[in-house]
Design a protein around this motif. Structure first.
Motif, short mmCIF file in Angstrom:
data_model
loop_
_atom_site.label_atom_id
_atom_site.label_comp_id
_atom_site.label_asym_id
_atom_site.label_seq_id
_atom_site.Cartn_x
_atom_site.Cartn_y
_atom_site.Cartn_z
N MET A 38 4.50 -7.70 13.16
CA MET A 38 4.21 -8.94 12.43
C MET A 38 5.38 -9.30 11.52
SD MET A 38 0.28 -8.16 11.28
CE MET A 38 -0.89 -7.41 12.43
N SER A 39 5.42 -10.57 11.14
CA SER A 39 6.44 -10.99 10.19
C SER A 39 6.15 -10.38 8.82
CB SER A 39 6.46 -12.52 10.09
OG SER A 39 5.27 -12.99 9.48
N LYS A 40 7.17 -10.30 8.01
CA LYS A 40 7.03 -9.74 6.67
C LYS A 40 6.01 -10.52 5.85
CE LYS A 40 9.74 -8.48 2.57
NZ LYS A 40 11.10 -8.46 1.98
N SER A 41 6.06 -11.86 5.96
CA SER A 41 5.12 -12.70 5.19
C SER A 41 3.69 -12.51 5.67
CB SER A 41 5.53 -14.17 5.28
OG SER A 41 5.48 -14.62 6.62
N THR A 42 3.50 -12.29 6.97
CA THR A 42 2.15 -12.06 7.50
C THR A 42 1.58 -10.76 6.94
OG1 THR A 42 2.67 -13.24 9.55
CG2 THR A 42 0.78 -11.77 9.60
N ARG A 43 2.39 -9.71 6.95
CA ARG A 43 1.93 -8.44 6.38
C ARG A 43 1.57 -8.60 4.91
NH1 ARG A 43 6.39 -6.46 9.46
NH2 ARG A 43 7.67 -6.24 7.56
N ALA A 44 2.39 -9.35 4.20
CA ALA A 44 2.13 -9.55 2.77
C ALA A 44 0.84 -10.32 2.55
CB ALA A 44 3.31 -10.28 2.13
N ASN A 45 0.61 -11.35 3.36
CA ASN A 45 -0.62 -12.14 3.21
C ASN A 45 -1.85 -11.32 3.56
OD1 ASN A 45 0.44 -14.63 2.32
ND2 ASN A 45 1.01 -15.21 4.40
N ILE A 46 -1.74 -10.45 4.56
CA ILE A 46 -2.87 -9.58 4.90
C ILE A 46 -3.18 -8.65 3.74
CG2 ILE A 46 -3.60 -7.64 6.35
CD1 ILE A 46 -2.09 -8.98 8.67
N ARG A 47 -2.17 -8.01 3.21
CA ARG A 47 -2.39 -7.03 2.14
C ARG A 47 -2.92 -7.70 0.88
NH1 ARG A 47 3.15 -4.38 4.12
NH2 ARG A 47 2.29 -2.74 5.45
N LYS A 48 -2.42 -8.90 0.60
CA LYS A 48 -2.90 -9.63 -0.58
C LYS A 48 -4.37 -9.97 -0.44
CE LYS A 48 -2.14 -13.83 -3.29
NZ LYS A 48 -1.34 -15.06 -3.44
N SER A 49 -4.77 -10.47 0.73
CA SER A 49 -6.18 -10.87 0.91
C SER A 49 -7.09 -9.65 0.96
CB SER A 49 -6.33 -11.71 2.18
OG SER A 49 -5.97 -10.98 3.33
N MET A 50 -6.60 -8.53 1.48
CA MET A 50 -7.42 -7.33 1.54
C MET A 50 -7.61 -6.70 0.17
SD MET A 50 -8.19 -7.35 4.74
CE MET A 50 -9.01 -5.82 5.08
N ARG A 51 -6.71 -6.99 -0.77
CA ARG A 51 -6.85 -6.45 -2.13
C ARG A 51 -7.70 -7.36 -3.03
NH1 ARG A 51 -1.18 -5.26 -1.57
NH2 ARG A 51 -0.71 -7.18 -2.73
N SER A 52 -8.07 -8.52 -2.53
CA SER A 52 -8.83 -9.47 -3.34
C SER A 52 -10.29 -9.07 -3.43
CB SER A 52 -8.73 -10.87 -2.71
OG SER A 52 -9.44 -10.91 -1.48
N GLU A 53 -11.06 -9.88 -4.13
CA GLU A 53 -12.50 -9.63 -4.29
C GLU A 53 -13.30 -10.04 -3.05
OE1 GLU A 53 -13.77 -8.03 -6.91
OE2 GLU A 53 -11.69 -7.82 -7.57
N VAL A 54 -12.61 -10.59 -2.07
CA VAL A 54 -13.28 -11.06 -0.86
C VAL A 54 -13.76 -9.87 -0.03
CG1 VAL A 54 -12.94 -12.32 1.30
CG2 VAL A 54 -11.97 -13.20 -0.82
N GLU A 55 -14.96 -10.00 0.54
CA GLU A 55 -15.53 -8.98 1.43
C GLU A 55 -15.40 -9.45 2.87
OE1 GLU A 55 -19.79 -6.72 2.38
OE2 GLU A 55 -19.72 -8.49 1.08
N PHE A 56 -14.95 -8.55 3.74
CA PHE A 56 -14.82 -8.87 5.16
C PHE A 56 -15.88 -8.08 5.93
CE2 PHE A 56 -10.66 -9.48 3.26
CZ PHE A 56 -10.31 -10.75 3.74
N ARG A 57 -16.75 -8.78 6.62
CA ARG A 57 -17.82 -8.11 7.38
C ARG A 57 -18.35 -9.05 8.46
NH1 ARG A 57 -22.64 -10.32 5.94
NH2 ARG A 57 -22.87 -11.17 3.82
N LYS A 58 -19.24 -8.49 9.30
CA LYS A 58 -19.84 -9.29 10.36
C LYS A 58 -20.94 -10.20 9.82
CE LYS A 58 -18.98 -6.00 14.12
NZ LYS A 58 -19.57 -5.13 15.17
N VAL A 59 -21.02 -11.38 10.37
CA VAL A 59 -22.11 -12.31 10.05
C VAL A 59 -23.41 -11.72 10.58
CG1 VAL A 59 -23.08 -14.57 10.68
CG2 VAL A 59 -20.68 -14.38 9.95
N ALA A 60 -24.44 -11.75 9.73
CA ALA A 60 -25.67 -11.04 10.09
C ALA A 60 -26.93 -11.90 10.06
CB ALA A 60 -25.86 -9.84 9.16
#
Length: 350
Positions: free
Chosen positions: A154-176
């Protein structure tokens, strides 16, 4: 090799065969069930030689105006080995002609363009066509690779955007739940309007979610109970296939569309999939976003037609419109039919 065409009416048995042949999720029972509720009919068949099942295919049939009768279409199929492909394709074409009166058998296999299958398809009398439904140029990731290996492409900016969003308060999960699904649909409408692409009626998407069940996971980014972005997939035992995706304006600002894509890759690996197909690359902004996740592209075999009727040339001219939904194309197909010589029309009636 003589290959018999045997109908399959058992959902469990059918999906077991799809996974046995490492088939695509658009060959699963639930996908056909959804298409059957929205204008198509479905015919699921096993290809048997000498008591052994050597292949299978879920055929979608769409009725066409007289005199063309029907289009028979196999999305991301059939499923078989390259060695068995010529005999399997011959038997499927004969079945499409005699059982469904097809003007053509159209296939878009989940096979690489440079594989041994290419010669088998041509040898079976199929013709390459640009009347495409599923885009052959795509991006497929090997989920057997480690996180570091995937990130390295991946591009450097893509990796950075992934890591930034994964460190946020946002939860990633399946719709249930149904309520969460309705939020997904609202974001999809918003995304489609912003990006300028067309979508189905909402019931179509609700049917996919219900009919495929665990075979159609939606990975979403949640801020509390609010959905900010999603990736909607269909998955078989081997393959995860992106169907739809969307992000709210707020989600864009937070770059959670990067995090939710990464979360989808992780979830599909956890579910046992070995490959992740981003579902087509065009020359547009959505494709530019997809291409940030790898340095390579993949090219599948594309769309191939086996003419089954003397009316095929007239049908092929009308097909670019017909592939956009067939409603507006009915007028074009009828006009093409009017230009067909009466003798050809009489041949079709026999």
């Amino acid at each position: 090799m003589i290959v018999a065409v045997v109908p399959c009416t058992d959902r469990t048995l059918w999906d077991e065969h799809v996974d046995r042949f490492q088939g695509h999720p658009q060959q699963l029972w639930g996908w056909g069930q959804t298409k059957a509720a929205h204008g198509w009919s479905v015919d699921r068949v096993l290809l048997v030689a000498g008591g052994t099942t050597v292949g299978c295919a879920q055929l979608l049939i769409r009725r066409l105006p007289f005199p063309f009768k029907a289009l028979v279409y196999i999305p991301r199929g059939p499923m078989c080995s390259a060695a068995d492909a010529p005999a399997v394709l011959d038997s499927l074409a004969a079945h499409a002609a005699t059982r469904h009166g097809g003007v053509a058998l159209s296939i878009e296999p989940d096979w690489d363009a440079d594989s041994d299958f290419a010669g088998a398809v041509a040898a079976a009398g199929f013709r390459k066509t640009e009347n495409t439904v599923l885009i052959p140029r795509t991006l497929i990731l090997d989920l057997g690779r480690t996180d570091d290996e995937l990130m390295a492409d991946m591009s450097k900016s893509t990796r950075a955007n992934i890591r930034k969003s994964m460190r946020s308060e946002v939860e990633f999960r399946k719709v249930a739940s149904a309520d969460e699904l309705e939020q997904v649909l609202a974001i999809y409408h918003e995304t489609a309007e912003r990006a300028g692409f067309g979508i189905h009626e909402d019931q179509y998407y609700r049917d996919i979610f219900a009919n495929l069940g665990e075979g159609s996971p939606i990975i979403a980014a949640f801020d509390g109970s609010r959905v900010l972005a999603f990736v909607w997939l269909a998955r078989s035992g081997a393959t995860a296939f992106e169907l739809y995706g969307g992000v709210s304006v707020e989600g864009q600002k937070q770059r959670v569309n990067y995090g939710v894509k990464w979360a989808a890759l992780q979830a599909m690996r956890a579910d046992g999939c070995s490959r992740y197909d981003f579902n087509g690359l065009l020359n547009d902004g959505i494709s530019d976003f997809k291409k940030q996740f790898a340095k390579h592209e993949n090219l599948l075999l594309g769309t191939w037609d086996k003419p089954l009727s003397p009316l095929y040339p007239a049908y092929a001219k009308a097909m670019p419109l017909a592939r956009r939904g067939l409603q507006g194309a009915r007028r074009a197909v009828k006009a093409a039919a009017g230009r067909v010589r009466p003798a050809a029309a009489r041949l079709l009636k026999r």
